[in-house]
Scaffold this active site. Structure first.
Site, PDB file in Angstrom:
ATOM      1  N   GLU A 100      19.657  63.338  30.668  1.00 55.80           N
ATOM      2  CA  GLU A 100      18.514  62.975  31.509  1.00 55.80           C
ATOM      3  C   GLU A 100      17.593  64.158  31.765  1.00 55.80           C
ATOM      4  OE1 GLU A 100      21.312  59.715  31.816  1.00 55.80           O
ATOM      5  OE2 GLU A 100      21.554  61.890  32.051  1.00 55.80           O
ATOM      6  N   HIS A 169      27.609  55.339  41.521  1.00 51.19           N
ATOM      7  CA  HIS A 169      26.637  54.523  40.798  1.00 51.19           C
ATOM      8  C   HIS A 169      25.963  53.506  41.716  1.00 51.19           C
ATOM      9  CE1 HIS A 169      29.313  56.084  37.691  1.00 51.19           C
ATOM     10  NE2 HIS A 169      28.346  55.872  36.816  1.00 51.19           N
TER      11      HIS A 169
END
Length: 377
Positions: A100, A169
């Protein structure tokens, strides 16, 4: 524009090679032709709404491209980018490595030089790996360059809790990113929201954080003929009154809008008329719409999935205290996720996320705690 970018960067640099690789090819005639939609309203899923918005904006503007993990060959982890690789090719739908920080930095650099990247995070929890690029490189550059550098980039993907994905998450990043000057933060609920707001985000000259919800992707919503038109676009910074009411205002965004509407149905059966505001835009926040509603209902319930401290609800409470305190007939009720990391067990997970019954109880408290003006005379 691409020629200017290549001259500035030089073909020997990594970013210069990227710009060369991303040079848009001529679109087939079928993709540049104007689209004609049926005048009749129909139902589409949020997934279809996002996909169509991406398709139409990529067709209309060759500087728009999509990048992220599995967005191409796999057609997106959630199939949001289905069909786009076949239509626009690997130069504009780029599968990236699992890094990322790397591909977000490349996206920001491309935006510096006039391209319009859409960076997909498989979940916004992974945006933490790239937060330096989002905040220090994207959000602050227009200010630090005295307006000479605009950063037209969209960071999008699922945000908040899904189902059984655990603490690492499940965060809601609405309050995180809404804290930062230079960013715009959007959170769609319906298919109309998804289409109109994503189009607005892609066209915007500034960086936009676009917070979707995994659990909404498969939900269908009625969409008007106007919203299906390729020119459709929603204004950033404007909330939507999803349901009119006179007794209590309920503000919510993303998946919690649906919960608020369910709560309003239950309250209506008990004689309480709830007005439900779909915020749509977290930054900028539509303070005018919120305050106008509270001045009418005199009571407020805020709903969000995120942690309570320094949350979106806290900002809304302060906006009402600053502008409409004298209109309140009861203390503001704030509904948020539990102040703990998200549990994995299903029963505990449910307890950690706001439920419809929580909103109903809060609205009743706000209404029943109100003191009639006649009693204070």
């Amino acid at each position: 524009m691409l020629g200017v970018a290549r001259r500035r960067l030089g073909s020997g640099t990594v970013l210069g090679q990227l710009v060369q690789a991303l040079r848009p090819t001529a679109a087939p005639a079928s993709t540049t032709a104007a689209r004609n939609y049926s005048a009749a309203a129909k139902e589409i899923t949020v997934r279809e709404a996002l996909n169509s918005a991406l398709d139409e904006e990529m067709s209309a503007d060759p500087s728009v491209f999509l990048m992220g993990e599995e967005v191409g060959e796999y057609q997106g982890a959630y199939k949001i980018s289905k069909g786009l690789l076949d239509k626009y090719g690997p130069d504009r739908v780029l599968d990236t490595p699992i890094t990322e920080a790397g591909f977000t930095g490349i996206g920001v650099g491309a935006a510096y030089h006039g391209l319009r990247p859409i960076v997909e995070f498989m979940t916004f929890n992974f945006s933490m790996q790239a937060i330096d690029h989002i905040i220090n490189s994207a959000a602050k550059s227009n200010y630090m360059s005295s307006g000479q550098i605009s950063v037209p980039i969209v960071f999008r993907g699922p945000n908040g809790a899904a189902a059984g994905v655990g603490a690492q998450h499940s965060q809601c990043y609405a309050a995180w990113y809404a804290h930062v000057p230079g960013l715009k933060v959007l959170a769609p609920y319906s298919a109309e929201d998804a289409r109109g707001l994503l189009k607005a985000a892609i066209r915007d000259p500034d960086p936009v954080v676009f917070l979707e919800n995994e659990l909404l992707y498969g939900e269908s919503f009625p969409v008007s003929a106007e919203a299906l038109d390729s020119s459709f676009c929603l204004p950033i910074g404007k909330a939507k009154i999803e349901r009119q009411g006179k007794d209590v205002t309920i503000t919510a965004f993303s998946k919690m809008v649906g919960y608020a509407l369910q709560a309003a149905d239950i309250l209506a059966k008990e004689g309480i008329s709830a007005e439900v505001i779909n915020l749509r835009s977290i930054r900028p926040l539509d303070r005018a719409a919120i305050n106008a509603s509270v001045r009418k209902t005199t009571r407020l319930v805020t709903v969000e999935e995120g942690f309570p401290q320094h949350g979106v609800g806290a900002e809304i409470c302060m906006a009402v205290v600053e502008d409409s305190f004298e209109y309140l007939d009861a203390p503001v009720e704030r509904i948020a996720g539990a102040d703990v990391p998200m549990p994995y067990a299903a029963n505990l997970e449910r307890m950690a996320v706001p439920q419809v019954e929580d909103i109903v109880r809060a609205a009743k408290r706000a209404c029943y705690r109100a003191v009639p003006m006649a009693a204070t005379a």
